[in-house]
Design a protein around this motif. Structure first.
Motif, PDB file in Angstrom:
ATOM      1  N   UNK A 151       0.839  -1.195   0.000  1.00  6.03           N
ATOM      2  CA  UNK A 151       0.000   0.000   0.000  1.00  6.03           C
ATOM      3  C   UNK A 151       0.874   1.246   0.000  1.00  6.03           C
ATOM      4  N   UNK A 184       1.825   1.835  -3.512  1.00  9.14           N
ATOM      5  CA  UNK A 184       0.688   2.421  -4.233  1.00  9.14           C
ATOM      6  C   UNK A 184       0.565   3.897  -3.898  1.00  9.14           C
ATOM      7  N   UNK A 185       0.671   4.201  -2.595  1.00  7.87           N
ATOM      8  CA  UNK A 185       0.525   5.586  -2.162  1.00  7.87           C
ATOM      9  C   UNK A 185       1.619   6.458  -2.773  1.00  7.87           C
ATOM     10  N   UNK A 222      -6.548   2.563  -2.105  1.00  2.00           N
ATOM     11  CA  UNK A 222      -6.050   3.790  -1.483  1.00  2.00           C
ATOM     12  C   UNK A 222      -7.181   4.570  -0.821  1.00  2.00           C
ATOM     13  N   UNK A 276      -3.842  12.397  -3.151  1.00  2.00           N
ATOM     14  CA  UNK A 276      -3.356  11.299  -2.315  1.00  2.00           C
ATOM     15  C   UNK A 276      -3.573  11.612  -0.837  1.00  2.00           C
ATOM     16  N   UNK A 277      -3.322  12.871  -0.477  1.00  2.00           N
ATOM     17  CA  UNK A 277      -3.568  13.260   0.922  1.00  2.00           C
ATOM     18  C   UNK A 277      -5.052  13.163   1.247  1.00  2.00           C
ATOM     19  N   UNK A 337      -7.318   3.670   2.586  1.00  2.00           N
ATOM     20  CA  UNK A 337      -6.004   3.738   3.252  1.00  2.00           C
ATOM     21  C   UNK A 337      -6.116   3.946   4.764  1.00  2.00           C
ATOM     22  N   UNK A 356       1.633  10.992  -8.921  1.00  8.09           N
ATOM     23  CA  UNK A 356       0.630  11.330  -9.911  1.00  8.09           C
ATOM     24  C   UNK A 356      -0.150  12.571  -9.473  1.00  8.09           C
ATOM     25  N   UNK A 412      -5.102  14.802   5.499  1.00  8.37           N
ATOM     26  CA  UNK A 412      -5.109  13.401   5.924  1.00  8.37           C
ATOM     27  C   UNK A 412      -5.745  13.225   7.307  1.00  8.37           C
ATOM     28  N   UNK A 414       3.178   5.893  -5.655  1.00  7.44           N
ATOM     29  CA  UNK A 414       2.861   6.092  -7.073  1.00  7.44           C
ATOM     30  C   UNK A 414       1.729   7.095  -7.234  1.00  7.44           C
ATOM     31  N   UNK A 415       0.743   6.992  -6.354  1.00  9.23           N
ATOM     32  CA  UNK A 415      -0.376   7.927  -6.413  1.00  9.23           C
ATOM     33  C   UNK A 415       0.100   9.348  -6.138  1.00  9.23           C
ATOM     34  N   UNK A 442      -6.926  10.938   0.404  1.00 12.29           N
ATOM     35  CA  UNK A 442      -7.220   9.540   0.711  1.00 12.29           C
ATOM     36  C   UNK A 442      -6.820   9.215   2.147  1.00 12.29           C
ATOM     37  N   UNK A 453      -3.623   9.614   3.164  1.00 15.27           N
ATOM     38  CA  UNK A 453      -2.204   9.254   3.164  1.00 15.27           C
ATOM     39  C   UNK A 453      -1.411  10.465   3.667  1.00 15.27           C
ATOM     40  N   UNK A 454      -0.688  10.326   4.778  1.00 13.33           N
ATOM     41  CA  UNK A 454       0.076  11.472   5.283  1.00 13.33           C
ATOM     42  C   UNK A 454       1.159  11.886   4.289  1.00 13.33           C
ATOM     43  N   UNK A 480      -6.231   8.470  -9.896  1.00 10.33           N
ATOM     44  CA  UNK A 480      -4.815   8.170 -10.108  1.00 10.33           C
ATOM     45  C   UNK A 480      -4.713   7.376 -11.405  1.00 10.33           C
ATOM     46  N   UNK A 482       4.676  10.865   5.208  1.00  9.73           N
ATOM     47  CA  UNK A 482       4.979   9.437   5.079  1.00  9.73           C
ATOM     48  C   UNK A 482       5.556   9.128   3.698  1.00  9.73           C
TER      49      UNK A 482
END
Lengths: 296, 247
Positions: A162, A165-166, B102, A177-178, B105, A172, B74, A168-169, A180, A182-183, B91, A186
């Motif tokens: 994961x 994935x994060x 994700x 991504x944040x 997540x 992009x 986040x 790669x995201x 989602x 995701x810190x 994405x 991190x």
């Protein structure tokens, strides 16, 4: 084309591919060309020197430790230097990377020496073996094996975990991504860690060629990584790997085709090739990949 | 009962340009609320401020009894607010399955995740067929569905949708609106930003009408329709000097 040329080219390309990959890991997420990248390699070189000369630890432990020292240095520079200016302008980030570079160089100048230091390597590093009539340095085979293993592990991490994935995201679309959960810190820390890990690994082979380390040893690998990513494509990890191999191939072709009087100008020819790339294929060999969103 | 989300006197700007000047709004649990208004009225800016992408200049945002003003995106997601952003923000290089993974997540738990996935496939059967495909290769409508599905995977207490019908064909727009209505039926609290005001007013419980960064009017769809001429809000008075274009 003989076998010797092929193996040596793959070996050189492998080393450059790892170098380029380390630079692009951070570029992908922060859109920052980290000019302190070469210094992670330099620090790993000094770790090899210090641990190898003064501790008497077995060489395998010294090498692994050196790789982790580079990863730790990379991680720490992000934490201390890059993170505070991350939301500021791109120029602030760039200038910071130069500052980190100069800082690390001077650190070893002050605490160790401005002059080159000899680094000891196990004797098999400089031996050669004969494969199907071709004489190949053991070191070159080690580079290839290490690269195969590292690329396989990194591919697994990026595809199957994961965190991968994060990352790669985030390369992009960072903000999405944040969103989602995701810190930001991190993925950025992870990118710097992997970047440093790659620089440290390359350091072993880079330093072993001259068996010495000096404060300016990071300049050349940084340049190679940069050029390789420009040729391969800055917008994907695959592009960086391709760029590294293409760089190695072009460099070796120049080495055997240029007349002796021009051989010392190989780098100049490499730059001509880069200019041609920038003119006719600025996106690099590997198109596509991610967008240019800034982190802020 | 206190509202799930309370926004008080929110002021936000992009650099020197002030986008919203003191917006206050509330969303109660289980409600479907819309923010309506023209481009530049401050709808998206409000959502961005709530989810932490944009730091507000002034004002407070309270969610489930806790102040979340100036928190990181986040962190706010973990508190239970998911934004399905304008333009979908899929994405593109990740597969549909990875996009969904994700989305979960922050709340991942294997068994729960499987159940949520099944749930999402019920709502969007097409996504199940596309699981291995890169998100960037989906059609616009499929991407919008993936974006909403991805938002739902975080099991939000409040789902914010920013222009979900933008760029979609009338048929797909209908489908998305039908979906939003059914999400509301299932009890999901939704804050919806829409340009298609007429259609949005058919499904929402309440709406806020924004003009140039302030709340112009608020009420139930009936109240809004009876008191405000929607067309004038969207196309402006012809005599309005600010509408003049000088070349």
């Amino acid at each position: 084309m003989n076998l010797e040329f092929i193996i040596n080219t793959i070996s050189l390309g492998s080393m450059y591919a790892l170098l380029a990959l380390g630079l692009v890991f951070v570029y992908g997420i922060l859109k920052l060309v980290n000019f302190a990248y070469g210094e992670y390699l330099m620090i790993a070189g000094y770790a090899l020197y210090v641990l190898g000369t003064f501790t008497g630890l077995p060489w395998s432990i010294v090498m692994v430790a050196a790789i982790f020292v580079a990863a730790f240095t990379s991680y720490t520079t992000e934490l201390v230097a890059f993170r505070p200016v991350r939301t500021k302008s791109m120029s602030a980030m760039l200038v910071t990377s130069f500052a980190v570079s100069v800082f690390l160089q001077n650190l070893v100048v002050i605490f160790i020496s401005p002059r080159a230091r000899a680094v000891r390597f196990p004797s098999f590093f400089s031996e050669t073996v004969t494969i199907a009539g071709a004489t190949v340095p053991v070191r070159n085979l080690l580079v290839i094996a290490t690269t195969v293993v590292l690329l396989a592990v990194l591919t697994l991490v990026m595809k199957r975990t994961v965190l991968g994935m994060a990352m790669r995201a985030a390369a992009d679309r960072f903000t999405a991504t944040r969103l989602m959960g995701v810190p930001a810190n991190l993925v950025i820390s992870a990118a710097f860690l992997i970047s440093g890990l790659l620089a440290g690994t390359v350091a072993i082979f880079w330093v072993s060629r001259s068996a010495s380390v000096d404060p300016l040893i990071g300049a050349a690998p940084l340049l190679i990584a940069f050029i390789a990513t420009v040729m391969g494509g800055m917008h994907s990890l695959i592009g960086a790997v391709i760029g590294g191999f293409v760089y190695g191939l072009l460099f070796n072709i120049l080495s055997i085709t240029l007349p002796a009087s021009l051989i010392s100008y190989r780098d100049a020819f490499m730059f001509v090739i880069v200019i041609l790339f920038l003119l006719f294929r600025p996106e690099g060999i590997w198109r596509g990949g991610y967008t240019e969103e800034r982190v802020g | 009962m206190a509202p799930l989300l309370t926004v008080e006197k929110l002021v936000a700007s992009y650099g020197a340009i002030r986008a919203i000047h003191g917006i206050s709004l509330e969303v109660n649990e289980g409600e479907l609320v819309a923010l309506l208004g023209v481009n530049g009225a401050g709808k998206s800016t409000t959502l961005k401020s709530i989810c932490g992408v944009l730091r507000p200049v002034q004002g407070t945002i309270t969610f489930a009894g806790e102040e979340i003003t100036n928190k990181a995106p986040e962190t706010i997601l973990k508190k239970g607010i998911a934004l399905v952003p304008e333009g979908r923000e899929i994405f593109g290089s990740l597969t549909v399955a990875e996009n969904l993974r994700l989305g979960a997540f922050a709340v991942y738990e294997r068994n729960q995740y499987r159940r949520d996935l099944e749930d999402v496939f019920q709502l969007f059967p097409i996504l199940k067929e596309r699981l291995g495909q890169a998100g960037g290769l989906l059609s616009g409508g499929e991407q919008q569905m993936l974006a909403i599905a991805r938002g739902l995977m975080s099991r939000p207490k409040l789902l914010m949708l920013d222009e979900p019908s933008l760029g979609l064909s009338p048929t797909l727009t209908e489908q998305i609106f039908g979906l939003i209505a059914s999400l509301r039926e299932r009890g999901t609290t939704i804050l919806l930003v829409e340009q298609n005001a007429e259609r949005a007013l058919e499904i929402v419980d309440r709406a806020y009408l924004l003009t140039t960064g302030t709340v112009e009017f608020t009420g139930t769809p009936e109240e809004i329709k009876s008191r405000v001429d929607i067309a004038s809000v969207y196309f402006g008075d012809e005599d309005d000097p600010t509408c003049e274009v000088t070349v």
